[in-house]
Design a protein around this motif. Structure first.
Motif, PDB file in Angstrom:
ATOM      1  N   SER A   1       0.830  -1.204   0.000  1.00 21.33           N
ATOM      2  CA  SER A   1       0.000   0.000   0.000  1.00 21.33           C
ATOM      3  C   SER A   1       0.863   1.252   0.000  1.00 21.33           C
ATOM      4  CB  SER A   1      -0.933   0.013   1.218  1.00 21.33           C
ATOM      5  OG  SER A   1      -1.872  -1.035   1.137  1.00 21.33           O
ATOM      6  N   VAL A   2       1.963   1.210   0.765  1.00 22.61           N
ATOM      7  CA  VAL A   2       2.859   2.373   0.837  1.00 22.61           C
ATOM      8  C   VAL A   2       3.373   2.730  -0.551  1.00 22.61           C
ATOM      9  CG1 VAL A   2       5.088   3.200   1.692  1.00 22.61           C
ATOM     10  CG2 VAL A   2       3.531   1.992   3.237  1.00 22.61           C
ATOM     11  N   LEU A   3       3.678   1.714  -1.365  1.00 22.64           N
ATOM     12  CA  LEU A   3       4.214   1.961  -2.711  1.00 22.64           C
ATOM     13  C   LEU A   3       3.119   2.039  -3.773  1.00 22.64           C
ATOM     14  CD1 LEU A   3       7.446  -0.242  -2.749  1.00 22.64           C
ATOM     15  CD2 LEU A   3       7.196   2.177  -2.177  1.00 22.64           C
ATOM     16  N   GLY A   4       1.858   1.862  -3.353  1.00 24.35           N
ATOM     17  CA  GLY A   4       0.762   1.988  -4.303  1.00 24.35           C
ATOM     18  C   GLY A   4       0.685   0.860  -5.303  1.00 24.35           C
ATOM     19  N   VAL A   5       1.075  -0.349  -4.892  1.00 26.39           N
ATOM     20  CA  VAL A   5       1.028  -1.518  -5.779  1.00 26.39           C
ATOM     21  C   VAL A   5       0.250  -2.624  -5.082  1.00 26.39           C
ATOM     22  CG1 VAL A   5       3.210  -0.952  -6.921  1.00 26.39           C
ATOM     23  CG2 VAL A   5       3.224  -2.420  -4.880  1.00 26.39           C
ATOM     24  N   SER A   6      -0.065  -3.682  -5.817  1.00 29.16           N
ATOM     25  CA  SER A   6      -0.749  -4.828  -5.234  1.00 29.16           C
ATOM     26  C   SER A   6       0.246  -5.970  -5.036  1.00 29.16           C
ATOM     27  CB  SER A   6      -1.896  -5.293  -6.141  1.00 29.16           C
ATOM     28  OG  SER A   6      -1.384  -5.742  -7.388  1.00 29.16           O
ATOM     29  N   ARG A   7      -0.173  -6.968  -4.274  1.00 29.86           N
ATOM     30  CA  ARG A   7       0.727  -8.089  -3.972  1.00 29.86           C
ATOM     31  C   ARG A   7       1.069  -8.917  -5.205  1.00 29.86           C
ATOM     32  NH1 ARG A   7       2.072  -9.710   0.970  1.00 29.86           N
ATOM     33  NH2 ARG A   7       1.318  -8.428   2.702  1.00 29.86           N
ATOM     34  N   ASP A   8       0.212  -8.879  -6.218  1.00 34.14           N
ATOM     35  CA  ASP A   8       0.499  -9.673  -7.413  1.00 34.14           C
ATOM     36  C   ASP A   8       1.230  -8.868  -8.494  1.00 34.14           C
ATOM     37  OD1 ASP A   8      -1.559  -8.016  -8.147  1.00 34.14           O
ATOM     38  OD2 ASP A   8      -2.934  -9.608  -8.763  1.00 34.14           O
TER      39      ASP A   8
END
Length: 232
Positions: free
Chosen positions: A165-172
């Motif tokens: 979330s901090v980097l604005g990406v998802s786990r996949d």
């Protein structure tokens, strides 16, 4: 000329009967943007202080931390704060004018939100009224839910910050793309870039906390990926 002298001049230009919100319509060109940014954070911070019903010494200290206010400039900052608290215009009108002042530039508006989160957490408590206030400001600014969650995750300790979330990406998201997102955030956090967006030099301290958070997030994701590779 210090930014506080320029702020005093901007306030002096208000005509009789005009509220503080009127200054946001006059500070759109690059030389005045840093003045507008400073007034915007203090003014919305004052409105937010009314939202949770109190102004604490911690919140006053937080203003000093965001803007590195010298003792001799405290009276000028206090004047902005008090004008905002007394202004009959609501925070939504402020937020709308501030969005127009920065022409909807997401980077600058996120910088501004970061200052507000810092002030909201100054007393160590994130009040429901502050959550509602900040969500509404972000909505008026045109920030999406991902932008809001990314900012919130760095400041509100209701759970361990999710590095994704901090980097604005998802786990996949593939690791190379996560690396690119991290690198872009590092570039966007460079003081020269922030100043170009309208953040005053006096508020560049915001970048220091951001860099700590985004670098820690990248390290955690990278270590997690390395650990997964070792178990393959």
């Amino acid at each position: 000329m210090s930014i506080w002298t320029r702020i005093t001049e901007a306030l002096a230009a208000l005509t009789k009967g005009e509220g503080l919100s009127a200054v946001f319509d006059r500070l759109r060109s690059p030389p005045e943007r840093s003045v507008g940014f400073t007034i915007a954070v203090i003014a919305l911070g004052a409105k937010m202080a009314k939202a949770d019903g109190q102004v604490t010494r911690d919140e006053v200290t937080a203003f000093r931390e965001v803007f590195q206010i010298a003792r001799e400039d405290e009276a000028g900052a206090a004047r902005v704060f008090n004008l905002a608290r007394q202004d009959v215009a609501g925070f939504e009108e402020y937020a709308g004018r501030i969005k127009r002042m920065f022409d909807g530039e997401t980077g600058t508006l996120c910088d501004l939100m970061e200052g507000l989160f810092h002030i909201a957490m100054a007393d160590g408590t994130y009040h429901p009224q502050e959550e509602a206030f900040l969500r509404r400001v972000a909505e008026i600014f045109g920030l999406d839910e991902g932008d809001f969650r990314r900012l919130r995750s760095r400041f509100v300790p209701d759970a361990k910050p999710d590095p994704y979330s901090v980097l604005g990406v998802s786990r996949d998201t593939p690791l190379p793309q996560i690396r690119k997102a991290w690198q872009q955030m590092v570039r966007d956090s460079h003081p020269d870039k922030m100043i170009a967006r309208g953040v005053p030099p006096e508020a560049i301290r915001l970048a220091e906390n951001r860099m700590v958070a985004i670098n820690r997030a990248w390290e955690e994701i990278n270590e997690e990926a390395a650990g997964a590779d070792r178990h393959l």
